[in-house]
Design an enzyme around this catalytic site. Structure first.
Site, PDB file in Angstrom:
ATOM      1  CG  HIS A  18      -1.959  -1.613   1.286  1.00 18.79           C
ATOM      2  ND1 HIS A  18      -2.736  -1.616   1.925  1.00 18.79           N
ATOM      3  CD2 HIS A  18      -2.875  -1.340   0.001  1.00 18.79           C
ATOM      4  CE1 HIS A  18      -3.296  -2.848   1.697  1.00 18.79           C
ATOM      5  NE2 HIS A  18      -3.708  -2.926   0.073  1.00 18.79           N
ATOM      6  CG  HIS A  41      -7.337 -10.721  -7.710  1.00 12.39           C
ATOM      7  ND1 HIS A  41      -6.967 -10.041  -8.628  1.00 12.39           N
ATOM      8  CD2 HIS A  41      -7.667 -11.576  -7.099  1.00 12.39           C
ATOM      9  CE1 HIS A  41      -6.740 -11.177  -9.441  1.00 12.39           C
ATOM     10  NE2 HIS A  41      -6.970 -12.233  -8.586  1.00 12.39           N
ATOM     11  CB  SER A 107      -5.890  -1.790  -2.397  1.00 11.72           C
ATOM     12  OG  SER A 107      -6.869  -2.924  -2.887  1.00 11.72           O
ATOM     13  CD  GLU A 125     -13.104  -9.609  -3.818  1.00  7.95           C
ATOM     14  OE1 GLU A 125     -11.846  -9.722  -3.618  1.00  7.95           O
ATOM     15  OE2 GLU A 125     -12.925 -11.402  -3.699  1.00  7.95           O
ATOM     16  CG  ASN A 150     -11.550 -14.422 -12.912  1.00 10.29           C
ATOM     17  OD1 ASN A 150     -11.003 -13.743 -12.821  1.00 10.29           O
ATOM     18  ND2 ASN A 150     -11.670 -15.668 -13.234  1.00 10.29           N
ATOM     19  N   GLY A 151     -11.556 -10.972 -11.500  1.00 11.38           N
ATOM     20  CA  GLY A 151     -10.846  -9.767 -12.300  1.00 11.38           C
ATOM     21  C   GLY A 151      -9.933 -10.271 -13.543  1.00 11.38           C
ATOM     22  CG  ASP A 171      -3.003  -7.580  -3.950  1.00  2.12           C
ATOM     23  OD1 ASP A 171      -2.310  -8.528  -3.395  1.00  2.12           O
ATOM     24  OD2 ASP A 171      -3.644  -6.949  -2.443  1.00  2.12           O
TER      25      ASP A 171
END
Ligand code: SAM
Length: 309
Positions: A18, A41, A107, A125, A150-151, A171
């Site tokens: 971060h 994500h 994030s 997400e 699904n990212g 991530d």
């Protein structure tokens, strides 16, 4: 889909991830034109540090909590480097943290708080409950768009963003171990074809060094102009059984990002060490002609007299 970030929020890996994210958003804000952030994500966006999950691991105590009392940790007086100070201030300024660190923003929330009115965020997400929390958190914010999907798949459809500048954060939980790296490589290959100029920041865990090497080698030929690697290890990278450290690789990184991150990484290595002294690495995996020649760094801890003040 067993992973829940609530157990790990604010740990030493989040502090690295971060603070790098904060530096990248700072760099994007230098230009007066809008940028897009895509978080593949995203998690649930905000975590209570007094929750049962956070209490079970207590990981944030060896993470962000160490930055609250830097003088005590360093055994000497001196402020945090500016980047870490500003990042910590932004976490502490979160509503709910008026009386101390109670909430840790993930994030998406950190990014949304740093973004300007003209910027936008696309958050992906896959877990239904996490996605529902994320949607609830941002229902009032017209700059932010939440996708329960699904990212990796969504990224194809989201690139290139209409703003033509911005950042993709990848991530994942790495539940799939080595094959997560292969999935990231395939995703980046397509993403770079669709949006060669985007900045891509990928977080990765370090257990055994040999598990990470193929990914780092792949990055050297991925086609991005500049690739910077920033790592922080709190244990030796020789055990597959625990998280020994973590890293971020940044594709098409701002040309001076290594200079921006050097002092913060030095300070974090000192603040976040566990048992044995932590080590850090800041290394251009790919450099172009615009990148000033600067040596790679892979340091042992600094001697006491040279520790940053
Ligand atoms: N980026 C978040 C942060 O820094 O606050 C933390 C994200 S956490 C490490 C990983 C998240 O990815 C989990 O919430 C998990 O449910 C979600 N996830 C797992 N596989 C996914 C996928 N294929 N697409 C989107 N989300 C996924």
């Amino acid at each position: 889909m067993n992973y829940r970030h609530a157990y790990h929020a604010g740990n030493f890996a989040d502090v690295l991830k971060h603070s790098v994210l904060f530096a990248l958003i700072d760099a994007l804000k230098v230009k007066d034109t809008p940028f897009a952030l895509i978080d593949t994500h995203a998690g649930s966006g905000c975590y209570a540090l007094d929750s049962e999950e956070a209490g079970k691991t207590g990981e944030y105590r060896d993470g962000i909590a160490r930055l609250l009392f830097p003088d005590m940790q360093r055994g000497e007086r001196g402020p945090l480097p500016a980047l870490l100070r500003h990042w910590l201030d932004s976490v502490l300024a979160l509503p709910g943290n008026e009386h101390g660190l109670k909430l840790y923003p993930g994030s998406p929330l950190q990014a949304a708080r740093a973004m300007r009115a003209m910027d936008s965020a696309q958050l992906c997400e896959l877990h239904p409950e996490e996605a529902a929390r994320l949607r609830e958190l941002f229902h009032h914010d017209r700059r932010v768009h939440v996708h329960h999907r699904n990212g990796y798949e969504a990224l194809k459809a989201l690139l290139p963003p209409k703003e033509k500048r911005g950042l993709v954060l990848i991530d994942p939980p790495y539940e799939a171990q080595d094959s997560e790296f292969r999935l990231i490589e395939a995703t980046l290959k397509t993403a770079l074809q669709r949006w060669p100029n985007g900045i891509y920041a990928i977080w990765y865990p370090i257990k055994l060094r040999s598990q990470v090497q193929p990914f780092l080698r792949w990055l050297q030929h991925c086609g991005a102009r500049r690739v910077l690697q920033a790592e922080l290890l709190v244990h030796a990278d020789d055990s597959p059984l625990r998280l020994n450290g973590s890293g971020m690789v940044i594709l098409n990184a701002p040309w001076n990002l290594d200079q921006v991150l050097r002092e913060p990484l030095q300070a974090l290595a000192h603040l976040l060490s566990q048992g044995q002294p932590a080590t850090w690495r800041l290394n251009w995996l790919v450099q172009d002609a615009a990148t000033p020649a600067s040596p790679s760094h892979h340091t042992r801890p600094l001697p006491q007299s040279r520790r940053p003040r």
